[in-house]
Scaffold this active site. Structure first.
Site, PDB file in Angstrom:
ATOM      1  CE  LYS A  78      -3.958  -3.390 -13.344  1.00 34.08           C
ATOM      2  NZ  LYS A  78      -3.400  -2.023 -13.449  1.00 34.08           N
ATOM      3  CB  SER A 152      -4.224  -0.882  -9.912  1.00 32.78           C
ATOM      4  OG  SER A 152      -3.983  -0.606 -11.277  1.00 32.78           O
ATOM      5  CB  SER A 176      -1.477   1.168 -12.091  1.00 32.42           C
ATOM      6  OG  SER A 176      -2.426   1.911 -11.362  1.00 32.42           O
TER       7      SER A 176
END
Length: 448
Positions: A78, A152, A176
């Site tokens: 990420k 996210s 997320s």
């Protein structure tokens, strides 16, 4: 033997250790799949093609290859975690494009275990929202590309679901990991406080954010979690019989889940009851003010992360989110609201070993330029479709998303399992039982 894209991390690592395939061959095949398909999925901000192949060769030459748990396994990271030699932009034009000198500790642990970082994945700006889009692209659900992958950790989830990598690293501050995993048909676990090193942004959103794995199988999830936590989570030889509470109630006092998500919970409850667990309907004592507590912490975390960035280079929704949160930073830092929530929920999760809920209330929003839309519209849409995740960030307790069935569109549908501190192993066991009795599809067919 070819066709390594779409295989599990455990399968790949075993083949590399036994020298049935080289790390370069595995990584090259995954890079080729990314090159063919990521133009319409949008999983990656940057792909480390040449660097990943060079690192694959380094893995092949390691003297300890035969003992590496993730030998030659491609992994995505990420884009809010440091990867040596790469910038991490956090989804924003306001962040510096400066290569990191060192790996984040979780990335370092993955590499030490033999994994190869093939790229950094797209996120919404400052990892604020439950959809993934912005200046670096839009991440779509590989099962239904008209829909957002979620957020996210949307790019990381999309990368695994599309078969670009078998596992990916993400993090979870208000859902997320669980939100995109539920959208994309993956299994994930947000660990409890301190199980995996955090170090996400400036203060981990007051300790609510945790790093964790995204995978297609419980075996891979267990394997990657063990590497990230630097401890083993061995599968039980005799699964314990547990008391499982089942709830469809919206923690934020909004509408309940849509029918497919409610049906998924009933399906999971039936499977666990048949496995011998004590399953019963029981409602957690969520406080009436939980929605406001979540909003204060959510916005305050963004205010801290946005401090020092040029507001003119932030999207309008991010600027507003941070501005709202500034008034709450001081009170949120005390931790008093979170302490009260823990005290309220702990007796319930002492009486019941695990809570089973929907992972989402409804399917993800249509993929599109949500970063160009108003703050209030984003808040309403995010809260309406993902109200079940925030309590477990506020408490700091473990929770996971487990895929079970499909929506009418063919996209996956999922449930959430949550527990008190230290129940990661119990959640993994229940997920393994669900996987065995209600097996899910692994990667989305992309036409090849």
């Amino acid at each position: 033997m070819g066709n390594w894209a779409g295989r599990s991390a455990a399968e790949i690592a075993a083949a590399v250790r036994e020298k049935r395939v080289t790390p370069r061959e595995v990584v090259a095949e995954h890079l080729a799949r990314i090159d063919r398909h990521d133009g319409r999925i949008g999983a990656f901000r940057t792909v480390r093609g040449a660097a990943a192949l060079a690192e694959a060769d380094e893995v092949a030459s390691r003297a300890d290859l035969a003992g590496l748990p993730l030998a030659g396994v491609p992994v995505a990271v990420k884009d809010n975690l440091a990867v040596r030699g790469e910038s991490h932009r956090d989804g924003s034009a306001a962040t510096p494009d400066v290569p990191a000198d060192e790996d984040h500790v979780t990335v370092a642990r993955l590499r030490a275990a033999g994994a190869v970082v093939v790229g950094l994945t797209n996120v919404p700006e400052l990892c604020v929202f439950g959809t993934t889009e912005g200046v670096f692209g839009t991440s779509r659900n590989p099962w239904d590309t008209t829909r957002s992958a979620g957020g996210s950790s949307g790019g990381s989830a999309a990368a695994v679901a599309a078969g670009f990598v078998p596992i990916a690293l993400g993090n979870d501050g208000m859902g997320s990991l669980r939100i995109p995993a539920a959208n994309c048909g993956l299994v994930t676990l947000k660990p409890g406080l301190g199980v995996v090193p955090a170090g996400i942004g400036d203060g981990d959103w007051f300790g609510m954010s945790e790093n964790g794995p995204l995978a297609t199988t419980v075996e891979d999830l267990r394997l990657m979690l063990g590497v990230l936590a630097d401890t083993e989570f061995p599968a039980a030889t005799e699964p314990a019989r547990r008391t499982i509470a089942v709830s469809l109630r919206n923690p934020l006092r909004g509408p309940g889940p849509s029918r497919p998500y409610a049906d998924a919970v009933r399906q999971a409850a039936g499977a666990l009851a048949r496995a011998g667990h004590r399953v019963r309907r029981a409602e957690p004592p969520y406080p009436v003010t939980l929605g406001l507590t979540a909003l204060r912490h959510w916005t305050a975390g963004t205010a801290v992360d946005a401090d020092g960035l040029d507001p003119a280079r932030l999207a309008r929704r991010t600027r507003t989110h941070a501005a709202v949160g500034r008034r709450f930073v001081r009170s949120v830092r005390t931790g008093a609201e979170r302490d009260r929530l823990r005290a309220r929920l702990l007796p319930f999760l002492t009486e019941h070993d695990v809570l089973l809920t929907p992972a989402l209330a409804r399917r993800s929003p249509a993929a599109g330029p949500w970063h160009q839309r108003g703050w209030l519209r984003n808040i309403v849409v995010n809260s309406a479709y993902s109200p079940f995740t925030p309590p477990w960030n506020l408490t700091g307790w473990p929770a996971m998303s487990v895929p079970l069935s499909t929506l009418p569109s063919g996209a996956p549908c999922a449930v959430q399992l949550a527990g008190r501190p230290g129940t990661e192993a119990a959640l993994l066991e229940l997920a393994r039982e669900l996987e065995a009795s209600l097996p899910w599809r692994r990667t989305a067919p992309l036409g090849d």
